[in-house]
Write an enzyme that holds these catalytic residues in place. Structure first.
Site, mmCIF file in Angstrom:
data_model
loop_
_atom_site.group_PDB
_atom_site.id
_atom_site.type_symbol
_atom_site.label_atom_id
_atom_site.label_comp_id
_atom_site.label_asym_id
_atom_site.label_seq_id
_atom_site.Cartn_x
_atom_site.Cartn_y
_atom_site.Cartn_z
ATOM 1 C CB CYS A 1 -0.835 -0.091 1.442
ATOM 2 S SG CYS A 1 -1.745 1.393 1.574
ATOM 3 C CG HIS B 1 -6.389 9.645 1.032
ATOM 4 N ND1 HIS B 1 -6.515 8.316 0.555
ATOM 5 C CD2 HIS B 1 -6.698 10.554 -0.050
ATOM 6 C CE1 HIS B 1 -6.926 8.376 -0.771
ATOM 7 N NE2 HIS B 1 -6.954 9.704 -0.994
HETATM 8 P P1 5GP Z 1 -7.622 9.965 -4.248
HETATM 9 O O1 5GP Z 1 -7.408 10.540 -5.682
HETATM 10 O O2 5GP Z 1 -7.440 8.919 -3.657
HETATM 11 O O3 5GP Z 1 -8.626 11.027 -3.388
HETATM 12 O O4 5GP Z 1 -6.210 10.926 -3.606
HETATM 13 C C1 5GP Z 1 -5.013 10.334 -3.636
HETATM 14 C C2 5GP Z 1 -4.077 11.603 -3.566
HETATM 15 O O5 5GP Z 1 -2.871 11.163 -3.613
HETATM 16 C C3 5GP Z 1 -4.304 12.521 -5.056
HETATM 17 O O6 5GP Z 1 -4.523 13.798 -4.790
HETATM 18 C C4 5GP Z 1 -2.536 12.176 -5.667
HETATM 19 O O7 5GP Z 1 -1.841 13.292 -6.077
HETATM 20 C C5 5GP Z 1 -1.844 11.671 -4.339
HETATM 21 N N1 5GP Z 1 -0.529 11.063 -4.586
HETATM 22 C C6 5GP Z 1 -0.693 9.795 -5.312
HETATM 23 N N2 5GP Z 1 0.454 9.340 -5.049
HETATM 24 C C7 5GP Z 1 1.270 10.211 -4.077
HETATM 25 C C8 5GP Z 1 2.770 10.060 -3.869
HETATM 26 O O8 5GP Z 1 3.463 9.104 -4.029
HETATM 27 N N3 5GP Z 1 2.977 10.930 -3.027
HETATM 28 C C9 5GP Z 1 2.444 11.838 -2.503
HETATM 29 N N4 5GP Z 1 2.644 12.903 -1.717
HETATM 30 N N5 5GP Z 1 1.017 12.250 -3.091
HETATM 31 C C10 5GP Z 1 0.693 11.147 -3.948
HETATM 32 ZN ZN ZN Z 2 -2.439 1.290 3.690
#
Ligand code: 5GP
Ligand code: ZN
Length: 112
Positions: A4, A98
């Site tokens: 993860c 998150h």
């Molecule tokens: P979701 O799309 O699941 O709501 O949010 C995931 C967030 O994680 C996205 O805004 C994306 O830019 C961020 N994200 C994805 N991979 C990484 C990473 O490796 N490092 C960081 N700092 N953010 C990440």
């Molecule tokens: Zn996890």
């Protein structure tokens, strides 16, 4: 959970720009910021999404919201948005709970 991304980031196994850390949660800057301020707050325990919050782990979520309020106060965020996407159709791309904290620009409602 071994495979993860956010478990690895919270454990320091993958680098990130740390905003805050304690024994329960980890906050770090989003790699693709959608606002001048955009950080994520994750539990150190692997929880897949809001849909997996139960009586057994909801104290973690309460703690995360206390941390969000504290960080917002410290950073002087007068107005901000807290978002948690649940499932692919809602925009979830990382399946570890998150909370996005976004601030520093005008935001529309309803979201797209
Ligand atoms: P979701 O799309 O699941 O709501 O949010 C995931 C967030 O994680 C996205 O805004 C994306 O830019 C961020 N994200 C994805 N991979 C990484 C990473 O490796 N490092 C960081 N700092 N953010 C990440
Ligand atoms: Zn996890």
């Amino acid at each position: 959970m071994s495979d993860c991304l956010f478990c690895k980031i919270a454990a320091g196994e993958i680098p990130s720009t740390k905003v805050y850390e304690d024994e329960i949660c980890y906050a770090f800057k989003d790699i693709a910021p959608q606002a001048p301020v955009h950080f994520l707050v994750v539990p150190k325990e692997h929880i897949r999404s809001v849909s997996e919050i139960t009586g057994a782990n909801s104290s973690i979520v309460g703690h995360i919201f206390e941390v969000i309020a504290k960080l917002a106060e410290e950073q002087g965020l007068g107005s901000y948005r807290v978002v948690s996407n649940v499932g692919e159709q809602a925009g979830q791309s990382v399946f570890h709970l998150h909370f996005h904290v976004l601030s520093g620009r005008d935001m529309t409602w309803p979201p797209g």
